[in-house]
Design a protein around this motif. Structure first.
Motif, PDB file in Angstrom:
ATOM      1  N   GLN A 155       0.821  -1.206   0.000  1.00  0.00           N
ATOM      2  CA  GLN A 155       0.000   0.000   0.000  1.00  0.00           C
ATOM      3  C   GLN A 155       0.864   1.269   0.000  1.00  0.00           C
ATOM      4  O   GLN A 155       0.551   2.254  -0.671  1.00  0.00           O
ATOM      5  N   VAL A 156       1.986   1.218   0.727  1.00  0.00           N
ATOM      6  CA  VAL A 156       2.878   2.389   0.771  1.00  0.00           C
ATOM      7  C   VAL A 156       3.495   2.638  -0.606  1.00  0.00           C
ATOM      8  O   VAL A 156       3.562   3.772  -1.094  1.00  0.00           O
ATOM      9  N   ILE A 157       3.955   1.556  -1.246  1.00  0.00           N
ATOM     10  CA  ILE A 157       4.556   1.698  -2.575  1.00  0.00           C
ATOM     11  C   ILE A 157       3.532   2.219  -3.574  1.00  0.00           C
ATOM     12  O   ILE A 157       3.813   3.119  -4.385  1.00  0.00           O
ATOM     13  N   ILE A 158       2.328   1.672  -3.545  1.00  0.00           N
ATOM     14  CA  ILE A 158       1.282   2.129  -4.471  1.00  0.00           C
ATOM     15  C   ILE A 158       0.970   3.595  -4.245  1.00  0.00           C
ATOM     16  O   ILE A 158       0.814   4.384  -5.195  1.00  0.00           O
ATOM     17  N   PHE A 159       0.881   4.008  -2.970  1.00  0.00           N
ATOM     18  CA  PHE A 159       0.588   5.410  -2.657  1.00  0.00           C
ATOM     19  C   PHE A 159       1.689   6.323  -3.192  1.00  0.00           C
ATOM     20  O   PHE A 159       1.410   7.366  -3.807  1.00  0.00           O
ATOM     21  N   GLN A 160       2.954   5.944  -2.968  1.00  0.00           N
ATOM     22  CA  GLN A 160       4.060   6.781  -3.440  1.00  0.00           C
ATOM     23  C   GLN A 160       4.103   6.834  -4.965  1.00  0.00           C
ATOM     24  O   GLN A 160       4.379   7.891  -5.545  1.00  0.00           O
ATOM     25  N   ILE A 161       3.831   5.699  -5.616  1.00  0.00           N
ATOM     26  CA  ILE A 161       3.800   5.702  -7.072  1.00  0.00           C
ATOM     27  C   ILE A 161       2.699   6.617  -7.595  1.00  0.00           C
ATOM     28  O   ILE A 161       2.898   7.391  -8.546  1.00  0.00           O
ATOM     29  N   CYS A 162       1.537   6.557  -6.959  1.00  0.00           N
ATOM     30  CA  CYS A 162       0.418   7.409  -7.391  1.00  0.00           C
ATOM     31  C   CYS A 162       0.752   8.887  -7.197  1.00  0.00           C
ATOM     32  O   CYS A 162       0.477   9.721  -8.070  1.00  0.00           O
ATOM     33  N   VAL A 163       1.335   9.224  -6.032  1.00  0.00           N
ATOM     34  CA  VAL A 163       1.697  10.628  -5.772  1.00  0.00           C
ATOM     35  C   VAL A 163       2.742  11.102  -6.776  1.00  0.00           C
ATOM     36  O   VAL A 163       2.655  12.212  -7.327  1.00  0.00           O
ATOM     37  N   THR A 164       3.757  10.266  -7.031  1.00  0.00           N
ATOM     38  CA  THR A 164       4.806  10.645  -7.998  1.00  0.00           C
ATOM     39  C   THR A 164       4.235  10.842  -9.391  1.00  0.00           C
ATOM     40  O   THR A 164       4.556  11.820 -10.087  1.00  0.00           O
TER      41      THR A 164
END
Length: 454
Positions: A155-164
C-alpha cells in the motif's frame, strides 16, 4: 517549421521539468520510505516484545512448559542460564539456538534483523532477546517474527507511485501550458517576420502586453525593422537618384558630342565654304564643355565615395580674396573679415567658392557681393548677386544634380547643372551647410562651417 520548433521546445521543457520532478519525488520517497520503515521496525520490535512477555511471566512463575504455543509469532526459544534450549514453539522443537548475535551482554533486551536462519531459510526475521532474571541465573527468551520489507507494505509503494505520477503529470501539464503561453508572442513574431520576408504586411511585429524579455525582443525587432525600412528607403532613393543621374549625365554628355559631330559633318560636306578656324573654335568650345562635365562627374564620384582629403587650417577671408582677385565679367564687391579660420581641404573649399561665384556671375545684373564673417562660433560665407533670384519652392531643387531652372537654361545654355550640387557636397564633407536664404534682391547663398577657436 516554426510551429514544429515551438512545439518541440515546449515538449522538451515539459519533459525536462517532468523528469526533474520525477527524480525529486524518487529521492524524497526514498527518504520517506527509509524513515517510515525505521518507525515500523521499531513498532514491530515493540509488538514482538509485548507478545514475548507472556513467556517471561511463565518463567517468573516457574510454569514454563517444554513447548510454548504462540500463534502470533514465527517462533520462540527459551534458553536457561546454562545455555540450553529448554522450551520452544513446536516449529522450533529440537533445534539448537538459532542465533547468538543477541543479546548484547550489556543490555537486558536487544533487537536485531537476521536473515537466513536455520529455521527460516531465504527470509529475514526480527529477533528480540529478553532477559528473565531468576535466582539460578539469567534466562533468555528469543522471539522471532517476519522482518519488515524494504517497501514496508504494498500500500505504501502504491501510494508513493500514485503521488509521484500525479505530481509528474501536473508538472508536465503546468510547464507545457506556461511555455505555450510564453512562446505564443514569439510565434506571432515569427509569423509576422515570415510575412515580412515574403513581402506581405508592414515591417512591424506585434508587441506583447507583458513587460518581459519577449516584449523587449519585439521592441528591439521593431527598432531593427524600422532601421531596415529606413535603410531600404534610402537605398531606393539612392538607386533612383543614380538612375536619374545616369540619364541626365548621358543627356548632358551627348549634347556637346552631338554638336561637335554636326559641326564636323557640315564642314566635311562643304569643305570649300567652311571657315576651319571658326569650326575649330566651335568644336573646342564643345570640348571644353564636355571636359567640364567629365571633371564635375569625377568630382562628385570622389565626394560620394568619401575619398580622403587634406585638411588644414584655412583663413576663409584670405581664400575668398584670392578667388575674388581673378578677373570676372561682373564686378565683385568684397566684405571680408580676416582671421576666420576653418579646418578644411583648401582645394575643395576653393572649388566651392568658385562654383558659387560662377553661378552668381551667370545670373547677376551688375555686381556680386561676397561676405566672410564669424558668427556664434561658425564661419559664414555669403555670395549675393543682384539677379532675378530663386523662388522659395525652388531653393532645394537647384542643389539636385543636372537641375537647371527654365530661366537658367535660357540665360546659360552652357551650364552643366553640377556646380551647386558639388558645392553642397563639399560643404557636407566639411560638416557644414550650404543653403539659400532670404534677400532683398537676387539669390543669397550662405555657407556655414565650424570655426576654429582662438
Amino acid at each position: 517549421m516554426s510551429t514544429l520548433l515551438r512545439r518541440s521546445l515546449r515538449i522538451r521543457l515539459a519533459l525536462f521539468a517532468s523528469i526533474a520532478m520525477l527524480l525529486l519525488n524518487v529521492v524524497v520517497s526514498g527518504f520517506v520510505l527509509f524513515g517510515l520503515r525505521n518507525e515500523v521496525v521499531d513498532a514491530r520490535a515493540q509488538e514482538v516484545s509485548s507478545k514475548a512477555l507472556r513467556v517471561l511471566l511463565l518463567i517468573k512463575r516457574n510454569q514454563l512448559p517444554q513447548q510454548v504455543i504462540s500463534q502470533d509469532l514465527d517462533g520462540i526459544q527459551v534458553v536457561d542460564p546454562v545455555g540450553r534450549v529448554v522450551s520452544s514453539t513446536p516449529n522450533l522443537a529440537g533445534l539448537p539456538l538459532l542465533t547468538r548475535a543477541i543479546p548484547d551482554r550489556n543490555r537486558a533486551n536487544d533487537v536485531a534483523e537476521l536473515c537466513d536462519l536455520r529455521a527460516f531459510p531465504g527470509r529475514c526475521e526480527v529477533a528480540v532477546a529478553m532477559h528473565a532474571y531468576q535466582p539460578d541465573g539469567a534466562w533468555v527468551i528469543y522471539a522471532f517474527d517476519p522482518a519488515v520489507p524494504w517497501y514496508v507494505s504494498p500500500q505504501v509503494i502504491i501510494f508513493q507511485i500514485c503521488v509521484t505520477a500525479l505530481l509528474t503529470a501536473l508538472t508536465w501539464f503546468g510547464v507545457s501550458r506556461v511555455v505555450a503561453r510564453t512562446l505564443a508572442p514569439v510565434h506571432s513574431i515569427t509569423r509576422k517576420l515570415a510575412k515580412i520576408t515574403a513581402g506581405g504586411g508592414g515591417m512591424r511585429v506585434p508587441v506583447p502586453e507583458n513587460d518581459d524579455e519577449i516584449r523587449a525582443l519585439a521592441e528591439t525587432a521593431n527598432h531593427t525593422l524600422e532601421q531596415m525600412e529606413a535603410a531600404l528607403e534610402r537605398q531606393e532613393a539612392a538607386i533612383e537618384q543614380q538612375r536619374r543621374f545616369a540619364g541626365d549625365a548621358s543627356h548632358d554628355l551627348r549634347s556637346p558630342i552631338t554638336a561637335m559631330r554636326a559641326q564636323v559633318e557640315e564642314a566635311l560636306l562643304y569643305p570649300e565654304d567652311t571657315d576651319w578656324r571658326e569650326t575649330g573654335n566651335e568644336v573646342l568650345a564643345s570640348l571644353n564643355r564636355l571636359q567640364a562635365i567629365v571633371t564635375n562627374l569625377l568630382t562628385l564620384t570622389k565626394l560620394d565615395a568619401g575619398a580622403p582629403d587634406r585638411r588644414e587650417p584655412v583663413d576663409l577671408g584670405e581664400l575668398a580674396a584670392e578667388e575674388i582677385a581673378r578677373p570676372r565679367a561682373k564686378r565683385v564687391v568684397p566684405n571680408l573679415q580676416s582671421g576666420v579660420i576653418v579646418t578644411a581641404d583648401r582645394l575643395q573649399l576653393a572649388r566651392l567658392l568658385t562654383n558659387l561665384l560662377d553661378n552668381a556671375e551667370r545670373h547677376a545684373e551688375t555686381h556680386i557681393i561676397v561676405t566672410v564673417r564669424q558668427q556664434d562660433g561658425e564661419a559664414v560665407l555669403e555670395v549675393l548677386d543682384d539677379g532675378a533670384g530663386i523662388a522659395h519652392d525652388k531653393r532645394e531643387v537647384v542643389f539636385q544634380r543636372f537641375t537647371r531652372l527654365d530661366d537658367s537654361r535660357t540665360r546659360d545654355a552652357g551650364g552643366s547643372g553640377l556646380g551647386l550640387p558639388i558645392a553642397r557636397e563639399i560643404a557636407k564633407a566639411h560638416t557644414g551647410t550650404l543653403t539659400i536664404e532670404d534677400s532683398h534682391t537676387g539669390a543669397r547663398f550662405v555657407l556655414r562651417m565650424p570655426a576654429q577657436e582662438d
